[in-house]
Design a protein around this motif. Structure first.
Motif, PDB file in Angstrom:
ATOM      1  N   ARG A 364       0.596  -0.658   0.216  1.00 33.31           N
ATOM      2  CA  ARG A 364       0.085  -0.167   0.147  1.00 33.31           C
ATOM      3  C   ARG A 364       0.935   1.609   0.085  1.00 33.31           C
ATOM      4  N   GLY A 365       2.403   0.932   0.019  1.00 34.71           N
ATOM      5  CA  GLY A 365       2.989   2.689   0.198  1.00 34.71           C
ATOM      6  C   GLY A 365       3.656   2.789   1.538  1.00 34.71           C
ATOM      7  N   GLY A 366       5.063   2.820   2.016  1.00 37.24           N
ATOM      8  CA  GLY A 366       5.212   3.152   3.213  1.00 37.24           C
ATOM      9  C   GLY A 366       5.602   2.112   3.788  1.00 37.24           C
ATOM     10  N   GLU A 367       6.103   1.281   3.366  1.00 38.90           N
ATOM     11  CA  GLU A 367       6.297  -0.325   4.586  1.00 38.90           C
ATOM     12  C   GLU A 367       7.838   0.214   4.443  1.00 38.90           C
ATOM     13  N   ARG A 368       7.944  -0.434   5.732  1.00 38.62           N
ATOM     14  CA  ARG A 368       9.586  -0.660   5.940  1.00 38.62           C
ATOM     15  C   ARG A 368       9.844  -1.939   6.601  1.00 38.62           C
ATOM     16  N   ILE A 369      10.946  -1.860   6.513  1.00 41.51           N
ATOM     17  CA  ILE A 369      11.896  -3.603   6.791  1.00 41.51           C
ATOM     18  C   ILE A 369      12.435  -3.639   7.298  1.00 41.51           C
ATOM     19  N   ARG A 370      13.232  -4.373   8.615  1.00 39.44           N
ATOM     20  CA  ARG A 370      14.943  -4.446   9.125  1.00 39.44           C
ATOM     21  C   ARG A 370      15.438  -5.401   8.320  1.00 39.44           C
ATOM     22  N   LEU A 371      15.755  -5.506   7.671  1.00 38.01           N
ATOM     23  CA  LEU A 371      16.825  -6.475   7.040  1.00 38.01           C
ATOM     24  C   LEU A 371      18.289  -7.016   7.857  1.00 38.01           C
ATOM     25  N   PRO A 372      18.295  -8.935   7.780  1.00 41.72           N
ATOM     26  CA  PRO A 372      19.254  -9.245   8.361  1.00 41.72           C
ATOM     27  C   PRO A 372      21.035  -8.165   8.607  1.00 41.72           C
ATOM     28  N   GLY A 373      21.023  -8.570   9.914  1.00 44.12           N
ATOM     29  CA  GLY A 373      22.631  -7.603   9.681  1.00 44.12           C
ATOM     30  C   GLY A 373      22.710  -5.851   9.304  1.00 44.12           C
ATOM     31  N   ARG A 374      21.309  -5.319   9.880  1.00 42.98           N
ATOM     32  CA  ARG A 374      21.348  -3.867   9.466  1.00 42.98           C
ATOM     33  C   ARG A 374      20.454  -3.533  11.797  1.00 42.98           C
ATOM     34  N   GLY A 375      20.886  -2.313  11.540  1.00 35.48           N
ATOM     35  CA  GLY A 375      20.540  -2.761  12.576  1.00 35.48           C
ATOM     36  C   GLY A 375      19.179  -1.662  12.919  1.00 35.48           C
ATOM     37  N   ALA A 410       8.757  -9.554   1.948  1.00 35.46           N
ATOM     38  CA  ALA A 410       7.754  -8.967   0.933  1.00 35.46           C
ATOM     39  C   ALA A 410       7.889 -10.395  -0.499  1.00 35.46           C
ATOM     40  N   GLY A 411       7.335 -11.619  -0.310  1.00 34.40           N
ATOM     41  CA  GLY A 411       7.592 -12.565  -0.941  1.00 34.40           C
ATOM     42  C   GLY A 411       8.778 -13.209  -0.636  1.00 34.40           C
ATOM     43  N   ASP A 412       9.141 -13.990  -1.720  1.00 37.76           N
ATOM     44  CA  ASP A 412      10.192 -14.463  -1.522  1.00 37.76           C
ATOM     45  C   ASP A 412      11.867 -13.657  -1.826  1.00 37.76           C
ATOM     46  N   ARG A 413      11.391 -12.371  -1.846  1.00 36.18           N
ATOM     47  CA  ARG A 413      12.446 -11.251  -2.745  1.00 36.18           C
ATOM     48  C   ARG A 413      13.059 -10.562  -1.478  1.00 36.18           C
ATOM     49  N   VAL A 414      12.787 -10.371   0.117  1.00 32.38           N
ATOM     50  CA  VAL A 414      13.322  -9.571   0.867  1.00 32.38           C
ATOM     51  C   VAL A 414      12.282 -10.346   2.284  1.00 32.38           C
ATOM     52  N   LEU A 415      13.369 -10.517   2.324  1.00 33.07           N
ATOM     53  CA  LEU A 415      13.186 -10.945   4.278  1.00 33.07           C
ATOM     54  C   LEU A 415      13.795 -10.432   5.241  1.00 33.07           C
ATOM     55  N   SER A 416      12.811 -10.302   6.377  1.00 35.63           N
ATOM     56  CA  SER A 416      13.478  -9.309   7.919  1.00 35.63           C
ATOM     57  C   SER A 416      13.853 -10.515   8.178  1.00 35.63           C
ATOM     58  N   ALA A 417      15.189  -9.567   9.372  1.00 38.25           N
ATOM     59  CA  ALA A 417      16.188  -9.964   9.890  1.00 38.25           C
ATOM     60  C   ALA A 417      15.447 -11.179  10.570  1.00 38.25           C
ATOM     61  N   GLY A 418      14.368 -11.203  11.604  1.00 38.35           N
ATOM     62  CA  GLY A 418      13.428 -12.270  12.337  1.00 38.35           C
ATOM     63  C   GLY A 418      13.057 -13.113  11.784  1.00 38.35           C
ATOM     64  N   PHE A 419      12.632 -12.422  10.525  1.00 42.57           N
ATOM     65  CA  PHE A 419      11.793 -14.388  10.246  1.00 42.57           C
ATOM     66  C   PHE A 419      12.868 -14.658   9.089  1.00 42.57           C
ATOM     67  N   ASP A 420      13.795 -13.716   8.648  1.00 44.65           N
ATOM     68  CA  ASP A 420      15.208 -14.459   8.138  1.00 44.65           C
ATOM     69  C   ASP A 420      15.673 -15.876   8.737  1.00 44.65           C
ATOM     70  N   GLN A 421      16.154 -15.275  10.353  1.00 44.27           N
ATOM     71  CA  GLN A 421      16.599 -16.584  11.824  1.00 44.27           C
ATOM     72  C   GLN A 421      15.353 -17.375  11.672  1.00 44.27           C
ATOM     73  N   TRP A 422      14.008 -16.680  11.826  1.00 42.69           N
ATOM     74  CA  TRP A 422      13.395 -17.931  12.138  1.00 42.69           C
ATOM     75  C   TRP A 422      13.085 -19.238  10.869  1.00 42.69           C
ATOM     76  N   LEU A 423      13.438 -18.864   9.738  1.00 42.70           N
ATOM     77  CA  LEU A 423      13.012 -20.275   8.520  1.00 42.70           C
ATOM     78  C   LEU A 423      14.386 -20.421   9.595  1.00 42.70           C
ATOM     79  N   ARG A 424      15.727 -19.966   9.453  1.00 41.66           N
ATOM     80  CA  ARG A 424      16.788 -20.994   8.828  1.00 41.66           C
ATOM     81  C   ARG A 424      17.048 -21.567  10.086  1.00 41.66           C
ATOM     82  N   THR A 425      16.376 -21.527  11.266  1.00 37.20           N
ATOM     83  CA  THR A 425      16.645 -22.289  12.778  1.00 37.20           C
ATOM     84  C   THR A 425      15.825 -24.114  12.198  1.00 37.20           C
TER      85      THR A 425
END
Length: 438
Positions: A364-375, A410-425
């Motif tokens: 919808r516009g304006g979304e923000r996300i924290r990427l893996p390895g970013r603070g 965002a689809g499987d193109r962008v994962l947040s840091a927390g969600f990426d860790q959840w999937l990896r574990t």
């Protein structure tokens, strides 16, 4: 005149699929069906017939009954298909009826099967003339092929080198019965005008006019095949991993005439409608355009060709995800999206679900996300641009968020840091299948 019509052996060795005859009950298909019915090899492969009941003529029911009687006498299984002709499709009644016929044929053609149609030499001459009058190129002038791949099987026209007069004499000599469609007697549509008003006048001056036109179609087919091989070779370097995407810089190295053929070759390999007469010119302008990314596009026949950065993409025009899309997904089974895409949660374990159901919604516009390895958080729009996610994907990109609105993916193109860790574990993966993906 010959007493019978021989069937040239155009079926390649090794092709032994069942034969499905398009049987209208007219002269041409009647001769073809009788000829195939006495062929032991065809019988051994399996022989069936289908009659398409268009319902466009008052005698349509009588024609269907005639088809039943004919096939019963020959011991050929027959299916009557009642077609719904889209009268308001905008392409004319003849084209709409043809589309309905082929849809019926294709629905009944078995994988590896052979669809046998009764087009003859005069039909080929008419098709060549029609294509020439429409300013077709060498592919169009190739007219009909006696044998070619078709859907999951093959299309066979065994009578394509036989004049209709020969078919008539065989039918009369063998006392065959056939039906006459009164719509074939008028001067409209265009094919009937050529058949009744043009070709007879040509034969007065050139008795073998139809044969000459059909031979020209054959020469055009040979030239088309040779050019197609060169087109594929020239186009190979421009291809990307996604067949719907090609590189603009490589296309730019081709001569204009070869580039035009390469573009048509590309569109054909994607199974999209052929480019119209102005299509190549519009794409040429698009390639040379200095317009902002995503603004350069060409739409035709439900298809869109668009440029984005150094890429050119072609595909059906698809509606984006609805802006009000808001679904709940626990990950236990694939989630079908309204645009034809899908989301899957894949894991090495036999079963996995999210810790709590997630929301699946559109951008919808304006979304923000924290990427893996970013603070800190980033704008999703900027992340998608940084990752070179094409414009044609962004409108279909589903977002995954928690119930409180935290963006996870965002689809499987962008994962947040927390969600990426959840999937990896959990040795899991999120998979997004865009609509129309192969």
């Amino acid at each position: 005149m010959p007493a019978s019509v021989d069937l040239p052996q155009w079926i390649p060795s090794g092709v032994a699929g069942p034969v499905l005859v398009g049987f209208s009950g007219g002269l041409d298909s009647t001769v073809l069906l009788h000829r195939l019915a006495v062929d032991r090899d065809v019988r051994a492969q399996g022989l069936r017939a289908v009659h398409v009941h268009h319902g466009l003529q008052p005698a349509a029911d009588d024609w269907a009954a005639h088809a039943v009687q004919t096939c019963a006498a020959l011991d050929v299984p027959l299916e009557i298909h009642h077609a719904r002709v889209q009268r308001d499709a905008g392409h004319g009644m003849e084209a709409a009826a043809r589309h309905a016929r082929y849809a019926a044929f294709d629905a009944r053609l078995q994988p590896g099967g052979i669809l046998a149609l009764a087009h003859h030499l005069d039909d080929q001459a008419e098709t060549f003339l029609l294509r020439a009058l429409r300013a077709s190129g060498v592919e169009g002038l190739s007219a009909m092929r006696p044998w070619r791949a078709h859907g999951t099987g093959w299309l066979w026209r065994p009578l394509l080198a036989t004049p209709r007069a020969h078919l008539f004499h065989q039918a009369r000599d063998q006392a065959l019965l056939w039906i006459e469609d009164p719509s074939n007697a008028g001067l409209d549509p265009d094919r009937n005008f050529l058949r009744h008003a043009v070709l007879p006048r040509l034969r007065e001056r050139w008795p073998h006019a139809a044969e000459g036109l059909a031979r020209s179609a054959g020469f055009a087919a040979q030239a088309s095949d040779l050019l197609a091989a060169d087109d594929a070779e020239a186009f190979a370097a421009a291809r990307c991993d996604d067949p719907a995407v090609v590189r603009v810089d490589v296309l730019g190295t081709l001569p204009a005439a070869r580039r035009a053929r390469a573009l048509r070759h590309w569109i054909a390999t994607l199974g999209l409608p052929p480019l119209p007469a102005n299509g190549v010119a519009c794409i040429e302008q698009m390639l040379a355009s200095k317009a902002r990314d995503g603004d350069a596009c060409f739409d035709y026949a439900g298809t869109r060709v668009q440029r984005w950065r150094g890429l050119l993409h072609a595909g059906p025009v698809r509606a984006p995800l609805p802006p009000d899309l808001d679904l709940t997904w626990d990950g236990t089974s694939p989630l079908a999206l309204p645009d034809g895409g899908a989301l899957r949660l894949e894991a090495d374990a036999l079963a996995l679900r999210f810790d709590a159901p997630l929301r699946v919604h559109a951008r919808r516009g304006g979304e923000r996300i924290r990427l893996p390895g970013r603070g800190h958080h980033h704008s999703l729009k900027q992340v998608l641009q940084m990752l070179d996610v094409p414009r044609w994907e962004r409108a279909h990109l589903p977002l995954l968020s928690t119930a409180d609105g935290s963006l996870l993916a965002a689809g499987d193109r962008v994962l947040s840091a927390g969600f990426d860790q959840w999937l990896r574990t959990r040795h899991a993966r999120l998979r997004w299948t865009p609509p129309g993906s192969r």
